[in-house]
Design a protein around this motif. Sequence first.
Motif, PDB file in Angstrom:
ATOM      1  N   ARG A  86      -2.779   5.750  -8.271  1.00  0.00           N
ATOM      2  CA  ARG A  86      -2.905   4.290  -8.217  1.00  0.00           C
ATOM      3  C   ARG A  86      -3.671   3.840  -6.982  1.00  0.00           C
ATOM      4  O   ARG A  86      -4.259   2.757  -6.969  1.00  0.00           O
ATOM      5  N   LEU A  87      -3.653   4.647  -5.939  1.00  0.00           N
ATOM      6  CA  LEU A  87      -4.385   4.323  -4.714  1.00  0.00           C
ATOM      7  C   LEU A  87      -5.820   4.844  -4.740  1.00  0.00           C
ATOM      8  O   LEU A  87      -6.565   4.657  -3.762  1.00  0.00           O
ATOM      9  N   GLY A  88      -6.207   5.511  -5.839  1.00  0.00           N
ATOM     10  CA  GLY A  88      -7.559   6.050  -5.923  1.00  0.00           C
ATOM     11  C   GLY A  88      -7.699   7.435  -5.345  1.00  0.00           C
ATOM     12  O   GLY A  88      -8.811   7.867  -5.014  1.00  0.00           O
ATOM     13  N   TRP A 117      -4.739  10.986   2.403  1.00  0.00           N
ATOM     14  CA  TRP A 117      -3.349  11.150   2.003  1.00  0.00           C
ATOM     15  C   TRP A 117      -3.162  12.278   0.990  1.00  0.00           C
ATOM     16  O   TRP A 117      -2.089  12.898   0.946  1.00  0.00           O
ATOM     17  N   SER A 118      -4.161  12.537   0.153  1.00  0.00           N
ATOM     18  CA  SER A 118      -3.979  13.496  -0.939  1.00  0.00           C
ATOM     19  C   SER A 118      -4.262  14.940  -0.537  1.00  0.00           C
ATOM     20  O   SER A 118      -3.656  15.862  -1.097  1.00  0.00           O
ATOM     21  N   ILE A 175       0.843  -1.197   0.000  1.00  0.00           N
ATOM     22  CA  ILE A 175       0.000   0.000   0.000  1.00  0.00           C
ATOM     23  C   ILE A 175       0.880   1.249   0.000  1.00  0.00           C
ATOM     24  O   ILE A 175       0.624   2.210  -0.726  1.00  0.00           O
ATOM     25  N   GLY A 176       1.930   1.233   0.798  1.00  0.00           N
ATOM     26  CA  GLY A 176       2.810   2.395   0.873  1.00  0.00           C
ATOM     27  C   GLY A 176       3.517   2.699  -0.426  1.00  0.00           C
ATOM     28  O   GLY A 176       3.900   3.846  -0.680  1.00  0.00           O
ATOM     29  N   SER A 177       3.688   1.699  -1.279  1.00  0.00           N
ATOM     30  CA  SER A 177       4.342   1.919  -2.566  1.00  0.00           C
ATOM     31  C   SER A 177       3.334   2.013  -3.710  1.00  0.00           C
ATOM     32  O   SER A 177       3.724   2.008  -4.879  1.00  0.00           O
TER      33      SER A 177
END
Length: 707
Positions: free
Chosen positions: A489-491, A496-497, A271-273
């Motif tokens: 890629r994480l949506g 986080w964004s 997930i972190g990558s």
Amino acid sequence: MTGHDHKPGQFRPGADAHPLNQATDAQGTDDTFGAGDTLGADTALKLTGGTAAVRELLLALSVGFSLPSPLPESLRDPNSLGHPNGLDSIIAAAKDSGLLLPDGTVVGTARYALLKGTPKARIRALQRELVDKTLREGLVLGELARDLARNGYQDPRVVAELERSADDALETDPGLAAELYAEALLAGGDEVAKAARHAQATAATGDLDSAGRMVDRLLAVPGAPDLRLGVDVAAAVWAQRGMLARSADTYNWLGPDRIDGSAPLAAVAMIGSGNPVDAEELLATAAPSGSPTLLAVAMSLTQQGLRETLAPAPELALPELIRASDMMNAAGTSIPLPETPAALAALCALHGGEPTVADTVLRAALTAGQGGDAARPRLFLLRAWSSMQQDNADDARLAINEAVKANHWALAPRDEFLLAALEVGLARRGSDVHELVLAWDRAREAMMHVSVDLYSLLSWGELMIAAARLRESRRVAHYLESAWDLLGRLGNPPLWSVPLHWAAVQAALLSEDPAGLAPHAAALVRASERSHLASVLAAGGKAWVSVLAGRFEASDVETAARGLAAVGMPWEGARLAGHAAAHADERRDMVKLLACARDLHPQGSAPSAGVSERQEDARTAVPAQPVMDNGGGPGAPDSSGLSAREREVGRLILEGKTYREIGEAIYISPRTAEHHVARMRRRLGAESRSELLVRLRMALGEGYPPP
């Protein structure tokens, strides 16, 4: 004490004071007999009093036998050694000679002479006999095993004792475990058999290079023992090197058939990558972990909480991660991790606008020793970030100092990068251009050693803003492309964004780039439907735009500024209010906004004074361009080259007022008045105060006669 007490589990780290160990050390440092002197049996016999029985006793004690425990077979028949009165007479003679101390140890020079002058085969025979007798009596070798290994004695029984004790210490005292595994190798142990555990212990102390070499050799061995643990160590080392994608690749290489209990750790790396699909597939196919231990529960909660952070409404994420950190603290174990639960919980809190929660979690983890010595620097640095975000520079610097001295190894590249971003952030908030330039240079070096991952976005956001201020945005452009790609890629999860979009808004404001600002402002507005932080930041961005355009309501700006402070950004709120105060048309609005700025940032005057963050400084060595402070809107320079605020300060200067009197007159600090005067001198080209006064009279027109 009359000798060595070989009790079970009596291991201690560091050099040992065992007689044999001291004697061996002395061979490299003791000059009693002169460099290169080779002592024969005759010399040793003369030194020890000339009695064969005394010499035999002292040699046995030097090798590791002790009083009153059983001695070698050679001392069971004192008659054969010329001492018909028995062992007691031999001991008495040794003490009378001054070579045997009351505590049962041999004087250093005699011990050196005996071990130097006795054939190695004889010493090894005595060591073997010592091990035989100790085990025959049902005793544990304990500390004796360490002494024998460090002195070159190889025996599988010594190896077994050292490895067993190292295994016992691995999760609670990895430093001791690393020493014991190394000593087991000296005693003849198999390098591969315990390589994964040895690497785990070594990595936990912060020695990433040694741990990496160990697991490299292990992973190249077909059918290697403890392979999954070796992969865990390799993944943790890659993560600390700032290459989290390599951690994920390592788990992909291991595959779902062998992942078992490491699946939660793999999920953290994937997930972190930016690979949530791989993480979900792995978690779905991996066999469930064993018994519900504290450690297993901590790992399960970690992956659950981390997956919640990717949801559109991640309210459940932070509680899950905090509970994971609590369970890890309670477990009291140290295992290889790509990221500790405490660090993930703190990052989640910081990204969510709750730095005080982050600080609480980090304090508890540091007190519990979560993650061992290797994790301490990162936990301290995240505490520093929490303090910086709360506008407490002093606490941030104290936490940085603790991080740097947390262990004797240099900071891992991941932590070095975080430290560099912290130094940039502190210099930027302190309005120290010189320090900012120096910190930026260090950050440019640090960023070359790491790659972008989800857990480093705060650092990249800070560097994005600093780069815009210093007109160095090209230096971080490709890193930021990677960051946006990762979030895509994480949506584009709001948790986080949103902070990175806010950083991009600030960078665009500093770069005077409306086109660059628009998509990030729109992203904040869209996220406002699901994120309270996004709604606050969207309001803050809107207020900044209105201030710079010269069309703002003081009440709206104050609301936005206080909203920023409420989500853990008091410095940003104070800066907004102070900047608006410098451009207010009405004095009552200026006073109101300055009061707000000082309320949010009581320990300094820079943000509340309305001084632009991009205030020019000769040390930046960049071409002169319009800046946000006075570039556009009602605060723009007129034909005289001075802004409205500068003209106001200039009039007061011509009236003979001091910086303090100017500050009292227009509600700014004396330091801010000094900043305005310095800027006017540059704009008007005045080399001295008298020349400044002349040019001010010319710029401000009639009404200011010469002195």
